[in-house]
Design an enzyme around this catalytic site. Structure first.
Site, PDB file in Angstrom:
ATOM      1  N   HIS A  20       0.849  -1.188   0.000  1.00 42.88           N
ATOM      2  CA  HIS A  20       0.000   0.000   0.000  1.00 42.88           C
ATOM      3  C   HIS A  20       0.889   1.244   0.000  1.00 42.88           C
ATOM      4  CE1 HIS A  20       0.973   0.582   4.235  1.00 42.88           C
ATOM      5  NE2 HIS A  20       0.594  -0.660   4.485  1.00 42.88           N
TER       6      HIS A  20
HETATM    7  P1  TYD Z   1      -1.725  -2.792   7.798  1.00 38.31           P
HETATM    8  O1  TYD Z   1      -1.253  -1.380   7.806  1.00 38.31           O
HETATM    9  O2  TYD Z   1      -2.550  -3.252   6.642  1.00 38.31           O
HETATM   10  O3  TYD Z   1      -0.492  -3.769   7.955  1.00 38.31           O
HETATM   11  P2  TYD Z   1       0.832  -3.903   7.048  1.00 38.31           P
HETATM   12  O4  TYD Z   1       0.953  -2.669   6.248  1.00 38.31           O
HETATM   13  O5  TYD Z   1       1.926  -4.059   8.020  1.00 38.31           O
HETATM   14  O6  TYD Z   1       0.741  -5.129   6.213  1.00 38.31           O
HETATM   15  O7  TYD Z   1      -2.527  -3.020   9.147  1.00 38.31           O
HETATM   16  C1  TYD Z   1      -3.038  -4.289   9.524  1.00 38.31           C
HETATM   17  C2  TYD Z   1      -4.252  -4.064  10.405  1.00 38.31           C
HETATM   18  O8  TYD Z   1      -3.882  -3.382  11.614  1.00 38.31           O
HETATM   19  C3  TYD Z   1      -5.331  -3.207   9.750  1.00 38.31           C
HETATM   20  O9  TYD Z   1      -6.594  -3.762  10.114  1.00 38.31           O
HETATM   21  C4  TYD Z   1      -5.181  -1.853  10.385  1.00 38.31           C
HETATM   22  C5  TYD Z   1      -4.631  -2.163  11.769  1.00 38.31           C
HETATM   23  N1  TYD Z   1      -3.738  -1.114  12.289  1.00 38.31           N
HETATM   24  C6  TYD Z   1      -4.119  -0.344  13.366  1.00 38.31           C
HETATM   25  O10 TYD Z   1      -5.235  -0.499  13.919  1.00 38.31           O
HETATM   26  N2  TYD Z   1      -3.261   0.600  13.861  1.00 38.31           N
HETATM   27  C7  TYD Z   1      -2.037   0.810  13.286  1.00 38.31           C
HETATM   28  O11 TYD Z   1      -1.261   1.691  13.761  1.00 38.31           O
HETATM   29  C8  TYD Z   1      -1.657   0.013  12.159  1.00 38.31           C
HETATM   30  C9  TYD Z   1      -0.316   0.193  11.490  1.00 38.31           C
HETATM   31  C10 TYD Z   1      -2.522  -0.942  11.686  1.00 38.31           C
END
Ligand code: TYD
Length: 143
Positions: free
Chosen positions: A58
């Site tokens: 992303h």
């Molecule tokens: P995501 O950013 O998609 O993970 P990555 O980029 O590491 O693969 O986040 C995974 C899940 O965690 C998503 O449901 C959002 C949640 N999340 C939070 O609630 N707070 C945060 O600070 C972060 C980074 C993610």
């Protein structure tokens, strides 16, 4: 003097952090506005990562981040819509600065890898761009 490495992806940089070592071990530190060009609003970390797992995939509209491998190693592919660069992070005394509007994918996590992320804003799902075509459009490139 700290020497940071140029990366050919817009406003991204490998940042060499201060490291103070003696016979008790090593200590590194990060100060907002000094070692990184933003105020830290949030810290999160990724751990217990299964083998062959992809994370990220992303971009963010506004968020800037510094990513550090606190333990183990992993790869980060950066893409600003024009240039791509793959960084291998394996040191707690180095950070990867990722600007907004940069698509990132994290992969090749070693066993026991811990990925620390310092972020410029609190969590906000509306700041995420999770579709690559939408990212190219936001970055000013036709999809
Ligand atoms: P995501 O950013 O998609 O993970 P990555 O980029 O590491 O693969 O986040 C995974 C899940 O965690 C998503 O449901 C959002 C949640 N999340 C939070 O609630 N707070 C945060 O600070 C972060 C980074 C993610």
């Amino acid at each position: 003097m700290l020497v940071n490495d140029y990366i050919p992806v817009t406003h991204c940089q490998r940042i060499i952090l201060p490291k103070i070592g003696d016979n008790r071990g090593d200590l590194s530190f990060i100060e907002s506005g000094n070692h990184i060009p933003f105020s830290i609003e949030r810290i999160y970390y990724i751990y217990n990562i299964p083998d062959k797992q992809l994370r990220g995939a992303h971009a963010h509209r506004e968020l800037k981040q510094l990513i550090i491998s606190l333990s183990g190693s992993f790869c980060v592919q950066l893409d600003d819509g024009k240039n791509k660069h793959t960084a291998h992070l394996d040191s707690p005394s180095e950070g990867l600065l990722i600007s907004n509007l940069v698509w990132r994918e994290l992969y090749n996590f070693s066993e026991n890898a811990i990925c620390l992320v310092l972020a410029s804003h609190k969590y906000d799902e509306s700041d995420y761009i999770r579709n690559y075509s939408d990212f190219l459009e936001a970055a000013g490139f036709a999809s």
